[in-house]
Scaffold this active site. Structure first.
Site, short mmCIF file in Angstrom:
data_model
loop_
_atom_site.label_atom_id
_atom_site.label_comp_id
_atom_site.label_asym_id
_atom_site.label_seq_id
_atom_site.Cartn_x
_atom_site.Cartn_y
_atom_site.Cartn_z
N HIS A 225 0.83 -1.14 0.07
CA HIS A 225 -0.01 -0.01 0.13
C HIS A 225 0.82 1.11 -0.18
O HIS A 225 1.76 1.53 -1.04
CB HIS A 225 -1.05 0.04 1.27
N HIS B 119 -2.52 -2.25 -9.76
CA HIS B 119 -3.67 -1.66 -8.95
C HIS B 119 -4.77 -2.43 -8.63
O HIS B 119 -5.16 -3.08 -9.82
CB HIS B 119 -3.91 -0.11 -9.13
N ASP C 108 2.77 5.55 -6.67
CA ASP C 108 4.03 5.36 -6.06
C ASP C 108 5.22 5.29 -7.00
O ASP C 108 6.32 5.32 -6.36
CB ASP C 108 3.84 4.42 -5.21
N1 ACO Z 1 4.39 -6.84 -10.44
C1 ACO Z 1 4.27 -8.21 -11.08
N2 ACO Z 1 3.15 -8.71 -11.08
C2 ACO Z 1 2.19 -8.19 -10.62
C3 ACO Z 1 2.05 -7.03 -9.73
C4 ACO Z 1 3.31 -6.39 -9.81
N3 ACO Z 1 3.48 -4.97 -9.19
N4 ACO Z 1 0.83 -6.53 -9.41
C5 ACO Z 1 0.17 -7.73 -9.77
N5 ACO Z 1 0.86 -8.52 -10.66
C6 ACO Z 1 0.12 -9.86 -11.09
C7 ACO Z 1 0.20 -11.00 -9.85
O1 ACO Z 1 1.30 -11.95 -9.90
C8 ACO Z 1 -1.15 -11.70 -10.49
O2 ACO Z 1 -0.67 -12.49 -11.62
P1 ACO Z 1 -1.43 -14.09 -11.98
O3 ACO Z 1 -2.75 -13.74 -12.30
O4 ACO Z 1 -0.66 -14.36 -13.04
O5 ACO Z 1 -1.18 -14.67 -10.83
C9 ACO Z 1 -2.17 -10.53 -11.04
O6 ACO Z 1 -1.02 -9.43 -11.30
C10 ACO Z 1 -3.05 -10.12 -10.12
O7 ACO Z 1 -2.40 -9.58 -8.90
P2 ACO Z 1 -3.08 -9.67 -7.59
O8 ACO Z 1 -1.91 -9.31 -6.40
O9 ACO Z 1 -4.00 -10.61 -7.27
O10 ACO Z 1 -3.76 -8.03 -7.62
P3 ACO Z 1 -4.28 -7.40 -6.46
O11 ACO Z 1 -5.22 -6.52 -6.87
O12 ACO Z 1 -4.80 -8.18 -5.13
O13 ACO Z 1 -3.07 -6.51 -5.97
C11 ACO Z 1 -1.42 -4.72 -5.69
C12 ACO Z 1 -2.77 -5.07 -6.09
C13 ACO Z 1 -1.42 -5.10 -4.24
C14 ACO Z 1 -1.35 -3.28 -5.76
C15 ACO Z 1 -0.39 -5.28 -6.54
O14 ACO Z 1 -0.63 -4.98 -8.10
C16 ACO Z 1 1.19 -5.04 -6.12
O15 ACO Z 1 1.66 -5.95 -5.17
N6 ACO Z 1 1.32 -4.18 -6.65
C17 ACO Z 1 2.90 -3.67 -6.21
C18 ACO Z 1 2.69 -2.56 -5.22
C19 ACO Z 1 2.49 -1.58 -5.02
O16 ACO Z 1 3.03 -0.88 -6.05
N7 ACO Z 1 1.54 -1.08 -4.51
C20 ACO Z 1 0.98 0.29 -4.55
C21 ACO Z 1 -0.45 0.28 -4.77
S1 ACO Z 1 -1.08 1.93 -5.07
C22 ACO Z 1 -1.36 2.63 -3.32
O17 ACO Z 1 -1.69 1.83 -2.59
C23 ACO Z 1 -0.98 4.04 -3.41
#
Ligand code: ACO
Length: 445
Positions: A285, A324, A380
């Protein structure tokens, strides 16, 4: 309360008479069909409870880890169209607010629902500015943290501690009292943030200078040393203000849900906001801006990007600052942050990490993995690079996010408190543990 619905039997499906705004569900276990009202594009989860196999059956629930498709509130604060990449606060597009409004004006908008007239803004500004000081005992409390304490841990704890200084905050049904706590929190978060920073680097705490702007004063409390009057660099002062505007509110994200969840138990807003800030701390987050910087430093050079992307695609690491839950398009805030970067670099000099970030984005956006997963830069991805250029250490990034998000948390907390539909947050669970069994004495285990 669930809307009362009439179960329709298979023999009497009532198809000809079913109202248009309804959902008909057939339970294949029993053959019964149920007709549930649709309101605002959703059905009421409690309406599912009438779907039972037998009279003593608990009734149907939904299973939704991470609340991916469950609305727990009706809100009028901010709206996100994730497919189109649109964000509005109280209906106003984020691009217009970032360009034309100040952070305190946006804070007023989020809290009150409308843009302030000049006199209202002046009064609001005055109220915030005259609440920036901390009780001396809060300062002493902060001195108790270890010399190298992470400022976000200090921030979370100090916001919670304010609850003990303002017992009047428990009068949740008193509108004037609620507004007083809201103004206190918006006013004091920069002071807590700056004290947490100076504690870590061993400099004496610098008191607020109420002749400065909101962000000018934050820079003063962080960076002033022996000069009699601190003069904030205007471009940096403005850039920080815009960054705070961009972080103002963002629907029911993890920290806002925590704020509302704790608020639903009628804890005071200091305790609720400490919980929100704790949720923000995590790297998935608000801690992501810190994680992005560490990732860019680890990559180190554009030549290492293809190797890093390969590791991301092998699921060894995540590309921090990408992806996201709601945006399946470019995060509109990331576009604005990218633009501010150039203005900041003209003053501070170019942060070399920007070249790695730009190249990383270019390669990722052309790659099938990122295209098919709809992964785009989020707010971010670029904010940390600007913060670093402005001289903030990485540990301060989530704290800066928290300052910007404070008005959104408080607007959502107040909205939740006033919403007659709201009850204490209490999700259900699917219990898969042991059946009831007798205690086994120690010698028989
Ligand atoms: N890098 C690589 N792969 C990713 C990423 C990433 N940053 N984000 C999601 N994925 C992939 C997952 O591996 C998954 O792949 P699959 O379907 O092949 O298994 C798919 O995309 C869905 O991912 P989830 O984790 O289920 O998506 P969710 O909606 O739960 O998570 C989150 C969203 C937590 C923001 C995620 O994208 C992430 O971890 N991003 C990196 C951390 C980040 O930048 N957080 C800031 C968010 S914005 C904020 O809070 C201000």
């Amino acid at each position: 309360m669930a809307t009362k619905t009439t179960p329709l039997t298979e023999e009497n499906t009532g198809k000809d008479t079913v109202a248009k705004d309804t959902l008909s569900i057939t339970d294949n276990r029993t053959g019964k069909t149920y007709d549930l009202p649709i309101e605002n594009g959703s059905i009421r989860a409690l309406d599912l409870r009438q779907i039972k196999q037998s009279p003593d059956d608990f009734g149907l629930m939904t299973y939704d880890p991470g609340f991916a498709n469950t609305a727990s509130v009706k809100s009028a604060v901010s709206a996100i169209d994730g497919e189109k990449g649109i964000l509005t606060y109280r209906g106003y597009p984020i691009e217009q607010l970032a360009e034309q409004a100040s952070f305190l004006e946006v804070a007023y908008l989020l809290i009150h629902g409308e843009l302030p007239k000049q006199a209202e803004l002046d009064d609001w500004d005055h109220q915030i500015t005259t609440h920036t000081f901390l009780h001396e005992n809060v300062k002493k409390l902060m001195e108790g943290f270890r010399y190298d304490a992470h400022p976000m841990g200090v921030f979370v704890s100090t916001v919670a501690a304010l609850s003990t200084f303002y017992p009047d905050a428990k009068k949740l049904d008193d509108a004037e009292c609620r507004m007083h706590q809201i103004q206190r929190l918006i006013a004091k978060t920069p002071t807590i943030a700056a004290f947490a920073y100076r504690h870590r680097i061993g400099l004496p705490y610098m008191y607020p200078d109420n002749s400065l702007s909101y962000t000018g004063n934050l820079l003063n409390m962080m960076y002033r040393t022996s000069e009699p009057q601190f003069e904030p660099q205007p471009v940096l002062e403005k850039a920080l203000d815009v960054l705070f505007v961009l972080h103002g509110d963002h629907g029911q994200n993890c920290s806002t849900s925590s704020m509302r969840g704790v608020g639903s138990s009628e804890a005071d807003p200091y305790c609720a906001m400490a919980a929100a800030a704790a949720a923000l701390y995590g790297p998935l987050h608000g801690g992501a801006n810190e994680a992005v910087l560490r990732m860019l430093r680890q990559i180190g050079s554009t030549s290492n990007i293809p190797g890093y992307i390969k590791r991301v695609k092998n699921k060894e690491v995540r590309l921090m600052g990408f992806g996201h839950r709601v945006y399946k398009n470019y995060d509109p805030r990331a576009k604005i942050v990218k633009k501010i970067a150039d203005q900041v670099f003209e003053v501070t000099g170019r942060n070399p990490l920007i070249d790695i970030a730009l190249e990383l984005e270019r390669i990722a956006l052309e790659d099938d993995y990122f295209i098919s997963h709809k992964l785009y830069p989020n707010v971010d991805f670029y904010s940390g690079i600007i913060y670093e250029a402005m001289g903030f250490p990485v540990e301060m990034f989530p704290v800066l996010f928290a300052i910007g998000r404070t008005p959104g948390w408080l607007a959502q907390w107040q909205e939740g408190h006033l919403d007659q539909d709201q009850r204490i947050a209490r999700p259900r669970q699917i219990y898969l543990g042991s059946d009831a069994r007798d205690y086994v004495a120690m010698e028989k285990r």
